[in-house]
Design a protein around this motif. Structure first.
Motif, PDB file in Angstrom:
ATOM      1  N   LEU A 137       0.812  -1.217   0.000  1.00  0.00           N
ATOM      2  CA  LEU A 137       0.000   0.000   0.000  1.00  0.00           C
ATOM      3  C   LEU A 137       0.845   1.268   0.000  1.00  0.00           C
ATOM      4  O   LEU A 137       0.412   2.304  -0.503  1.00  0.00           O
ATOM      5  CB  LEU A 137      -0.955  -0.014   1.193  1.00  0.00           C
ATOM      6  N   GLU A 138       2.054   1.198   0.539  1.00  0.00           N
ATOM      7  CA  GLU A 138       2.911   2.389   0.540  1.00  0.00           C
ATOM      8  C   GLU A 138       3.420   2.743  -0.857  1.00  0.00           C
ATOM      9  O   GLU A 138       4.009   3.809  -1.045  1.00  0.00           O
ATOM     10  CB  GLU A 138       4.078   2.204   1.522  1.00  0.00           C
ATOM     11  N   VAL A 161       1.288   3.375  -3.083  1.00  0.00           N
ATOM     12  CA  VAL A 161       0.274   4.367  -3.462  1.00  0.00           C
ATOM     13  C   VAL A 161       0.747   5.726  -2.947  1.00  0.00           C
ATOM     14  O   VAL A 161       0.934   5.903  -1.739  1.00  0.00           O
ATOM     15  CB  VAL A 161      -1.103   4.028  -2.854  1.00  0.00           C
ATOM     16  N   TRP A 192      -0.032   7.590   0.711  1.00  0.00           N
ATOM     17  CA  TRP A 192      -0.717   6.721   1.684  1.00  0.00           C
ATOM     18  C   TRP A 192       0.144   6.499   2.921  1.00  0.00           C
ATOM     19  O   TRP A 192       1.357   6.298   2.821  1.00  0.00           O
ATOM     20  CB  TRP A 192      -1.048   5.379   1.037  1.00  0.00           C
ATOM     21  N   ARG A 193      -0.498   6.543   4.089  1.00  0.00           N
ATOM     22  CA  ARG A 193       0.270   6.334   5.331  1.00  0.00           C
ATOM     23  C   ARG A 193      -0.302   5.166   6.130  1.00  0.00           C
ATOM     24  O   ARG A 193      -1.516   4.977   6.235  1.00  0.00           O
ATOM     25  CB  ARG A 193       0.328   7.605   6.175  1.00  0.00           C
ATOM     26  N   CYS A 204      -3.939  -0.754   8.304  1.00  0.00           N
ATOM     27  CA  CYS A 204      -2.910   0.098   8.898  1.00  0.00           C
ATOM     28  C   CYS A 204      -1.957  -0.739   9.735  1.00  0.00           C
ATOM     29  O   CYS A 204      -2.159  -1.935   9.928  1.00  0.00           O
ATOM     30  CB  CYS A 204      -3.543   1.209   9.732  1.00  0.00           C
ATOM     31  N   ILE A 214      -8.384   4.775   0.740  1.00  0.00           N
ATOM     32  CA  ILE A 214      -7.072   5.329   0.400  1.00  0.00           C
ATOM     33  C   ILE A 214      -7.017   6.818   0.730  1.00  0.00           C
ATOM     34  O   ILE A 214      -6.050   7.310   1.338  1.00  0.00           O
ATOM     35  CB  ILE A 214      -6.757   5.083  -1.099  1.00  0.00           C
ATOM     36  N   GLN A 246      -6.548   7.815   4.333  1.00  0.00           N
ATOM     37  CA  GLN A 246      -5.183   7.660   4.847  1.00  0.00           C
ATOM     38  C   GLN A 246      -4.181   8.456   4.010  1.00  0.00           C
ATOM     39  O   GLN A 246      -2.999   8.103   3.913  1.00  0.00           O
ATOM     40  CB  GLN A 246      -4.820   6.170   4.911  1.00  0.00           C
ATOM     41  N   ASP A 247      -4.699   9.571   3.432  1.00  0.00           N
ATOM     42  CA  ASP A 247      -3.874  10.574   2.734  1.00  0.00           C
ATOM     43  C   ASP A 247      -3.266  10.083   1.430  1.00  0.00           C
ATOM     44  O   ASP A 247      -2.339  10.701   0.894  1.00  0.00           O
ATOM     45  CB  ASP A 247      -2.767  11.130   3.649  1.00  0.00           C
ATOM     46  N   GLY A 248      -3.769   8.957   0.891  1.00  0.00           N
ATOM     47  CA  GLY A 248      -3.281   8.478  -0.392  1.00  0.00           C
ATOM     48  C   GLY A 248      -4.057   9.091  -1.548  1.00  0.00           C
ATOM     49  O   GLY A 248      -5.167   9.596  -1.373  1.00  0.00           O
ATOM     50  N   ASP A 249      -3.445   9.059  -2.721  1.00  0.00           N
ATOM     51  CA  ASP A 249      -4.094   9.561  -3.937  1.00  0.00           C
ATOM     52  C   ASP A 249      -4.466   8.376  -4.822  1.00  0.00           C
ATOM     53  O   ASP A 249      -3.603   7.781  -5.471  1.00  0.00           O
ATOM     54  CB  ASP A 249      -3.120  10.490  -4.683  1.00  0.00           C
ATOM     55  N   PRO A 250      -5.761   8.003  -4.857  1.00  0.00           N
ATOM     56  CA  PRO A 250      -6.157   6.819  -5.636  1.00  0.00           C
ATOM     57  C   PRO A 250      -6.029   7.013  -7.146  1.00  0.00           C
ATOM     58  O   PRO A 250      -6.081   6.044  -7.898  1.00  0.00           O
ATOM     59  CB  PRO A 250      -7.624   6.605  -5.234  1.00  0.00           C
TER      60      PRO A 250
END
Length: 435
Positions: free
Chosen positions: A132-133, A135, A138-139, A159, A317, A320-324
């Motif tokens: 996932l990292e 992405v 993503w955190r 997480c 996503i 958790q601050d990710g950009d899909p």
């Protein structure tokens, strides 16, 4: 003058008891786990006890007590305040095992919250957090409050587990790794289940992998582990079932962080490899049943096909601050491994593919080692499919091309060709269900 603290037991007497095949008392188990966590029981003493457990085993009551003592070493999470029931999945790890990524949002579609506390890869099996990292943005690290809010709003969270869950396990896990006691079934089962029970989920589905790419190569040992873990969950009041699944061949067509995220997105788009889809759906059906929301297989598949699961993925996503929508990393260098003859692919060794991905930079050999997001192995042909001489069987991806030679070396002899499809034995993906 303060009176020195007197310990109720001596480590040597506990070691001797297990060495001589005695059953440890509840008080002995509680003390030795707590004393080891406090540093009273030395590393070499716990090493001796772990070896005695490996050689002589534990009763169901002993393993249950040991697991409870590990849980008691830290905090417990409580999801009772959520507006929906909870269900979780744990896999014992394999090559190309990206199932958590499509599974968590899929289950959330049906009103069941999925608190998926995941880990990082070590050796040839990949880690969900590493995947996932890849992405952008993503955190993995969330506070308990953030996790609860996301579960209530989105319904799914993947997480990192906080340090407060079963700290005794973290210490003992590191010790087992360097003392040849990793394979002790009671200690594997209590390690996994102490964290899962402390996590507070209401239902748990275990995916116990069997085969060359799995931790457990042997079906009997995998079955023993599955039964032990189901018993532990049941004894703790968690609705627990285990599926024994095949890991002789890599799962899907990718092994590596961003490569597996890309394949997961295909599954969430209603496509993707059949084995990844089938296992995702089978685990989702079990999780929903365990959470009291039984849902037919066809309805679960429909949530992948019509985009509902993808909608939850995107929200998960973003939360958790990710950009899909951001492009996933791509390795700078590629190398094709081609077939030397024609026929049908007979076998493809999952372990060799996993080690190749690791050597290309997708995995780590030390816990603090960085991984390459784009590194890994793409599988173009699976057992039972036709092969033409010169056709790419695998594509190797890495940012550091000097890694290709070592990756190719482990793949030498990792597959075989057959004359026709009739000579290739089909392997069932789902081997057994326990619980």
């Amino acid at each position: 003058m303060a009176t020195p603290h007197t310990e109720p037991f001596d480590a040597v007497e506990v070691i001797r008891a297990k060495r001589d095949r005695a059953t440890l008392t509840d008080a002995q188990v509680d003390w030795v786990v707590d004393a080891y966590t406090r540093g009273v029981v030395a590393e070499e003493q716990m090493s001796a006890l772990a070896m005695a457990i490996l050689l002589n085993g534990m009763t169901r009551a002993e393993v249950s007590r040991w697991t409870n003592a590990m849980i008691a070493s830290g905090e417990r999470m409580d999801f009772s305040g959520l507006s929906r029931p909870t269900a979780d999945k744990h896999s014992t790890g394999g090559v190309g095992d990206k199932i958590t990524l499509p599974l968590a949002p899929l289950v959330a579609v049906f009103g069941v919250a999925v608190p998926q506390l995941s880990g990082r890869g070590l050796g040839h099996t990949g880690g969900t957090l590493d995947k996932l990292e890849s992405v952008p943005g993503w955190r993995a690290a969330l506070t308990n409050d953030e996790m609860m809010a996301q579960l209530d709003d989105v319904g799914a969270v993947i997480c990192a587990a906080g340090a407060g869950l079963a700290p005794a396990d973290k210490k003992l896990y590191a010790l087992r790794d360097v003392t040849g006691t990793v394979e002790a079934v009671p200690l594997i089962a209590s390690s996994i289940m102490s964290k899962k029970i402390a996590e507070g989920t209401g239902a748990l589905v275990l995916d116990v992998k069997v085969g060359s790419g799995a931790f457990m190569k042997d079906l009997d040992m995998a079955t023993e582990l599955a039964r032990t873990m189901v018993d532990l969950g049941t004894d703790a009041g968690v609705r627990t079932v285990a599926l024994l699944t095949d890991m002789q061949v890599p799962l899907g067509r990718t092994a590596g962080n961003a490569l597996e995220v890309r394949e997961s997105l295909e599954v969430l788009s209603g496509a993707g490899p059949a084995d990844v889809v089938d296992l995702t759906v089978a685990l989702a059906v079990e999780m929903l049943a365990g959470a009291g929301r039984p849902t037919p297989d066809a309805e679960v598949r429909a949530a992948l096909a019509d985009g509902r699961a993808m909608d939850v993925w995107r929200r998960m996503i973003v939360a958790q601050d990710g950009d899909p929508d951001a492009p996933l990393p791509v390795a700078a260098h590629r190398h094709d491994v081609v077939a030397q003859g024609s026929g049908v692919l007979g076998t493809l060794d999952a372990y060799a593919v996993g080690v190749a991905a690791w050597r290309l930079g997708a995995g780590r050999s030390r816990r603090d080692e960085p991984v390459q997001a784009g590194a890994g192995v793409e599988v173009h042909v699976r057992p039972g499919e036709p092969v033409t001489a010169g056709q790419p069987l695998l594509t190797l991806h890495t940012d550091t091309p000097e890694r290709f030679d070592r990756a190719r070396a482990v793949l030498d002899g990792a597959w075989s060709l057959a004359d026709d499809t009739g000579t290739v034995a089909a392997r069932p993906l789902l081997i057994d269900r326990i619980g």
